[in-house]
Motif scaffolding. Structure first.
Motif, PDB file in Angstrom:
ATOM      1  N   PRO A  82     112.212  92.797 -11.355  1.00 48.48           N
ATOM      2  CA  PRO A  82     112.168  93.207 -12.763  1.00 48.48           C
ATOM      3  C   PRO A  82     113.538  93.558 -13.330  1.00 48.48           C
ATOM      4  O   PRO A  82     113.853  93.191 -14.475  1.00 48.48           O
ATOM      5  N   ALA A  83     114.367  94.255 -12.540  1.00 51.30           N
ATOM      6  CA  ALA A  83     115.685  94.652 -13.040  1.00 51.30           C
ATOM      7  C   ALA A  83     116.608  93.442 -13.192  1.00 51.30           C
ATOM      8  O   ALA A  83     117.307  93.297 -14.203  1.00 51.30           O
ATOM      9  N   VAL A  84     116.608  92.560 -12.199  1.00 53.61           N
ATOM     10  CA  VAL A  84     117.452  91.362 -12.264  1.00 53.61           C
ATOM     11  C   VAL A  84     117.035  90.471 -13.435  1.00 53.61           C
ATOM     12  O   VAL A  84     117.882  89.905 -14.136  1.00 53.61           O
ATOM     13  N   ALA A  85     115.743  90.370 -13.671  1.00 57.13           N
ATOM     14  CA  ALA A  85     115.255  89.535 -14.775  1.00 57.13           C
ATOM     15  C   ALA A  85     115.740  90.029 -16.126  1.00 57.13           C
ATOM     16  O   ALA A  85     115.871  89.234 -17.072  1.00 57.13           O
ATOM     17  N   ARG A  87     118.763  91.500 -16.584  1.00 57.46           N
ATOM     18  CA  ARG A  87     120.231  91.480 -16.673  1.00 57.46           C
ATOM     19  C   ARG A  87     120.828  90.083 -16.754  1.00 57.46           C
ATOM     20  O   ARG A  87     121.885  89.886 -17.371  1.00 57.46           O
ATOM     21  N   LEU A  88     120.201  89.105 -16.124  1.00 60.55           N
ATOM     22  CA  LEU A  88     120.807  87.772 -16.036  1.00 60.55           C
ATOM     23  C   LEU A  88     120.849  87.060 -17.380  1.00 60.55           C
ATOM     24  O   LEU A  88     120.036  87.326 -18.270  1.00 60.55           O
ATOM     25  N   ARG A  89     121.798  86.142 -17.518  1.00 59.97           N
ATOM     26  CA  ARG A  89     121.793  85.239 -18.669  1.00 59.97           C
ATOM     27  C   ARG A  89     120.505  84.415 -18.621  1.00 59.97           C
ATOM     28  O   ARG A  89     119.977  84.131 -17.544  1.00 59.97           O
ATOM     29  N   TRP A  90     120.041  83.988 -19.800  1.00 55.10           N
ATOM     30  CA  TRP A  90     118.737  83.327 -19.856  1.00 55.10           C
ATOM     31  C   TRP A  90     118.681  82.075 -18.989  1.00 55.10           C
ATOM     32  O   TRP A  90     117.732  81.883 -18.217  1.00 55.10           O
ATOM     33  N   ARG A  91     119.649  81.193 -19.108  1.00 52.84           N
ATOM     34  CA  ARG A  91     119.595  79.945 -18.333  1.00 52.84           C
ATOM     35  C   ARG A  91     119.656  80.230 -16.837  1.00 52.84           C
ATOM     36  O   ARG A  91     118.984  79.559 -16.039  1.00 52.84           O
ATOM     37  N   THR A  92     120.447  81.207 -16.458  1.00 56.48           N
ATOM     38  CA  THR A  92     120.516  81.582 -15.040  1.00 56.48           C
ATOM     39  C   THR A  92     119.170  82.103 -14.559  1.00 56.48           C
ATOM     40  O   THR A  92     118.719  81.792 -13.450  1.00 56.48           O
ATOM     41  N   LEU A  93     118.515  82.899 -15.402  1.00 59.04           N
ATOM     42  CA  LEU A  93     117.203  83.434 -15.034  1.00 59.04           C
ATOM     43  C   LEU A  93     116.180  82.315 -14.843  1.00 59.04           C
ATOM     44  O   LEU A  93     115.396  82.333 -13.888  1.00 59.04           O
ATOM     45  N   ALA A  94     116.185  81.337 -15.747  1.00 60.29           N
ATOM     46  CA  ALA A  94     115.231  80.230 -15.634  1.00 60.29           C
ATOM     47  C   ALA A  94     115.446  79.462 -14.324  1.00 60.29           C
ATOM     48  O   ALA A  94     114.479  79.133 -13.619  1.00 60.29           O
ATOM     49  N   LEU A  95     116.697  79.200 -13.983  1.00 56.20           N
ATOM     50  CA  LEU A  95     116.995  78.474 -12.744  1.00 56.20           C
ATOM     51  C   LEU A  95     116.646  79.314 -11.514  1.00 56.20           C
ATOM     52  O   LEU A  95     116.114  78.799 -10.527  1.00 56.20           O
ATOM     53  N   LEU A  96     116.939  80.620 -11.584  1.00 58.14           N
ATOM     54  CA  LEU A  96     116.629  81.488 -10.451  1.00 58.14           C
ATOM     55  C   LEU A  96     115.114  81.616 -10.259  1.00 58.14           C
ATOM     56  O   LEU A  96     114.624  81.662  -9.124  1.00 58.14           O
ATOM     57  N   THR A  97     114.385  81.653 -11.358  1.00 56.59           N
ATOM     58  CA  THR A  97     112.917  81.716 -11.261  1.00 56.59           C
ATOM     59  C   THR A  97     112.380  80.482 -10.563  1.00 56.59           C
ATOM     60  O   THR A  97     111.494  80.568  -9.690  1.00 56.59           O
ATOM     61  N   TRP A  98     112.900  79.321 -10.935  1.00 58.25           N
ATOM     62  CA  TRP A  98     112.511  78.064 -10.287  1.00 58.25           C
ATOM     63  C   TRP A  98     112.875  78.092  -8.800  1.00 58.25           C
ATOM     64  O   TRP A  98     112.043  77.789  -7.928  1.00 58.25           O
ATOM     65  N   ALA A  99     114.129  78.471  -8.492  1.00 55.03           N
ATOM     66  CA  ALA A  99     114.588  78.470  -7.099  1.00 55.03           C
ATOM     67  C   ALA A  99     113.781  79.451  -6.252  1.00 55.03           C
ATOM     68  O   ALA A  99     113.401  79.152  -5.107  1.00 55.03           O
ATOM     69  N   THR A 100     113.495  80.628  -6.807  1.00 56.84           N
ATOM     70  CA  THR A 100     112.713  81.615  -6.065  1.00 56.84           C
ATOM     71  C   THR A 100     111.304  81.112  -5.810  1.00 56.84           C
ATOM     72  O   THR A 100     110.755  81.270  -4.709  1.00 56.84           O
ATOM     73  N   SER A 101     110.712  80.507  -6.835  1.00 54.47           N
ATOM     74  CA  SER A 101     109.366  79.955  -6.683  1.00 54.47           C
ATOM     75  C   SER A 101     109.335  78.880  -5.599  1.00 54.47           C
ATOM     76  O   SER A 101     108.408  78.835  -4.779  1.00 54.47           O
ATOM     77  N   ALA A 217     107.809  88.398 -17.509  1.00 52.94           N
ATOM     78  CA  ALA A 217     106.910  87.494 -16.775  1.00 52.94           C
ATOM     79  C   ALA A 217     107.597  86.822 -15.588  1.00 52.94           C
ATOM     80  O   ALA A 217     106.922  86.439 -14.616  1.00 52.94           O
ATOM     81  N   ALA A 218     108.914  86.683 -15.640  1.00 50.76           N
ATOM     82  CA  ALA A 218     109.639  85.878 -14.647  1.00 50.76           C
ATOM     83  C   ALA A 218     109.362  86.269 -13.195  1.00 50.76           C
ATOM     84  O   ALA A 218     109.053  85.402 -12.361  1.00 50.76           O
ATOM     85  N   PRO A 219     109.453  87.547 -12.816  1.00 54.38           N
ATOM     86  CA  PRO A 219     109.198  87.869 -11.398  1.00 54.38           C
ATOM     87  C   PRO A 219     107.778  87.534 -10.953  1.00 54.38           C
ATOM     88  O   PRO A 219     107.560  87.133  -9.799  1.00 54.38           O
ATOM     89  N   PHE A 220     106.824  87.689 -11.856  1.00 58.63           N
ATOM     90  CA  PHE A 220     105.429  87.419 -11.491  1.00 58.63           C
ATOM     91  C   PHE A 220     105.182  85.940 -11.237  1.00 58.63           C
ATOM     92  O   PHE A 220     104.496  85.572 -10.278  1.00 58.63           O
ATOM     93  N   VAL A 221     105.723  85.074 -12.093  1.00 58.44           N
ATOM     94  CA  VAL A 221     105.501  83.640 -11.889  1.00 58.44           C
ATOM     95  C   VAL A 221     106.326  83.118 -10.718  1.00 58.44           C
ATOM     96  O   VAL A 221     105.959  82.134 -10.071  1.00 58.44           O
ATOM     97  N   ALA A 222     107.440  83.790 -10.402  1.00 56.82           N
ATOM     98  CA  ALA A 222     108.302  83.337  -9.306  1.00 56.82           C
ATOM     99  C   ALA A 222     107.646  83.528  -7.950  1.00 56.82           C
ATOM    100  O   ALA A 222     107.820  82.700  -7.048  1.00 56.82           O
ATOM    101  N   VAL A 223     106.891  84.630  -7.776  1.00 53.64           N
ATOM    102  CA  VAL A 223     106.259  84.886  -6.473  1.00 53.64           C
ATOM    103  C   VAL A 223     104.740  84.983  -6.623  1.00 53.64           C
ATOM    104  O   VAL A 223     104.085  85.820  -6.000  1.00 53.64           O
ATOM    105  N   ALA A 224     104.190  84.116  -7.432  1.00 54.82           N
ATOM    106  CA  ALA A 224     102.739  84.106  -7.637  1.00 54.82           C
ATOM    107  C   ALA A 224     102.030  83.591  -6.384  1.00 54.82           C
ATOM    108  O   ALA A 224     102.542  82.708  -5.680  1.00 54.82           O
TER     109      ALA A 224
END
Length: 454
Positions: A82-85, A87-101, A217-224
């Motif tokens: 939640p905290a990282v989501a 702080r990150l720039r938006w595009r970085t967050l989208a890529l990190l969400t994909w990579a984590t998933s 929503a990002a952390p939840f969809v990343a480790v769903a």
């Protein structure tokens, strides 16, 4: 509604979901006649097809190479997600969400081992890769596709090929043609596309609601928990394709991209292709309608439709020109469905046990979030996340009532369920780590105690 009342409603929703899941696992052992997963079957067949009903798999407490990485990813998501989501720039967050998933899905698959959990999943006897070597003439395969769907013919398609439009088979044929044949490459492709749905979801939520909600929503969809079936079932690929089609539609509707017409065209093409991957994805129209309802006015929605619909019809036209008519295939697959095990799966059990599978696949944290989607004020204001969650629920209920989805819905309904995993963004931020932990623990428990078929 006061925070206390809202919290109480969350707990009621989760409690009812737990009771539903417990009932679905217990009822098969109570010998209640046709309120059971399978009828007219031998004990061995019941073990093979309903050992862990409502989930398709077998009881098998086990660990594997993926156990450690999966635990680390889950713990990291709970502690820092939640905290990282935020702080990150938006595009970085989208890529990190994909990579984590993707890493989460691959780790869960590797709990079962490289061959059993990943490389061999799509090479099983009912899977697409078994059919790929027989396709020597693609045009001929398309012209005869619908005729070969019914079972008990000399040239009938194998189970999964017959149950889907030709786009699914063509995908794996094309992978083979470019030198990426075999189960490992197919599995990598499915995980890559399927896990990208996590990024597509937050892109759509940002366009339809706001960036703050998307970040929550990002952390939840990343480790769903849905990742268990994204790796490795072809339905993960279908879910990823459909998710990006809807994300493009959301960008076009919200006009948050430089060229909305181009996004609308892409949405039409991608969603048109999705319908030729899975007959059930015709119901994706409900989610598309929810997105269109978020348009500033009806004229804006019509402008998007005027571009997206012709693009989707172009895909239909290409397949029709090649010799495959979608409705011919759909009618034939209904016939094939009732030729198989579906006849022995009573609706009296699966009509509600299917929904227990949904709870297992999305996690109790998502269930709590789904309860928040029924906010009448937000619905009247056409809040994007609320509308798309409700549309996904409607699609699931329609699929359930069709009687063409009995069992295995934890993978079959992935294109709809993945949107429910964003629902916890509607919960108070102070509760996010708790609900993330519940989802992660549920996924790890299920994956380590049940050897899932996918």
């Amino acid at each position: 509604m006061t925070p206390r009342k809202a919290h109480r409603r969350d707990l009621i929703a989760v409690s009812l979901a737990v009771l539903l899941v417990v009932a679905a696992f217990v009822v098969p052992h109570l010998h209640l006649g046709i309120v059971t997963p399978l009828i007219n079957m031998t004990p061995q067949q019941v073990h093979d097809f309903a050992d862990t009903a409502p989930i398709f798999g077998w009881w098998n407490a086990h660990v594997g190479w993926g156990t450690g990485p999966a635990i680390l990813i889950g713990v990291a998501a709970v502690l820092w997600g939640p905290a990282v989501a935020q702080r990150l720039r938006w595009r970085t967050l989208a890529l990190l969400t994909w990579a984590t998933s993707a890493a989460w899905a691959f780790s869960l698959a590797m709990v079962d081992g490289w061959q059993l959990g990943f490389a061999g999943r799509l090479t099983a006897r009912h899977e697409y890769l078994r059919q790929v070597p027989t396709i020597t003439d693609i045009p001929e395969a398309l012209r005869t596709f619908a005729r070969r769907i019914p079972d008990f013919q000399p040239d009938s398609w194998i189970t999964h090929v017959s149950g889907h439009p030709p786009g699914a088979l063509l995908t794996f044929v094309w992978l083979d043609r470019i030198g990426l044949g075999g189960g490992a490459w197919a599995g990598a492709f499915v995980v890559l596309i399927g896990s990208s749905a996590a990024a597509a979801i937050i892109v759509a939520v940002r366009a339809l609601t706001d960036e703050e909600t998307a970040r929550r929503a990002a952390p939840f969809v990343a480790v769903a928990p849905t990742a268990i079936w994204i790796a490795v079932s072809a339905d993960g690929y279908f879910a990823g394709v459909a998710a990006w089609g809807l994300a493009l539609l959301a960008l076009a509707v919200s006009r948050t991209v430089r060229f909305p017409a181009l996004a609308a065209t892409g949405a039409g093409l991608v969603l048109g292709w999705a319908v030729f991957l899975n007959y059930g994805l015709g119901l994706i129209g409900l989610l598309a309608a929810a997105i269109l309802a978020c348009a500033p006015n009806w004229r804006a929605a019509l402008r998007v439709l005027a571009v997206a619909v012709p693009a989707a019809l172009a895909v239909v036209a290409v397949f029709a020109f090649a010799g495959f008519w979608w409705f011919d295939g759909y009618h034939a697959v209904q016939h094939r469905y009732w030729q198989g095990i579906a006849l022995n799966r009573p609706f009296q059990y699966w009509s509600w046990a299917n929904l227990a599978s949904v709870v297992c696949a999305i996690g109790l944290g998502s269930v709590a979030g789904v309860g928040r989607a029924f906010d009448l004020t937000a619905i009247r204001q056409r809040a994007g996340l609320n509308l798309i969650v409700l549309a996904a629920l409607a699609a699931i209920l329609c699929a359930d009532m069709s009687m063409l989805s009995k069992a295995e819905t934890e993978r079959i309904w992935l294109p709809f369920m993945i949107w429910l995993t964003a629902a916890p963004a509607l919960l108070p931020p102070c509760s996010h780590r708790w609900w993330l932990a519940v989802n992660v623990l549920g996924a790890l428990t299920l994956n380590h105690f049940i050897l899932t078929n996918w």
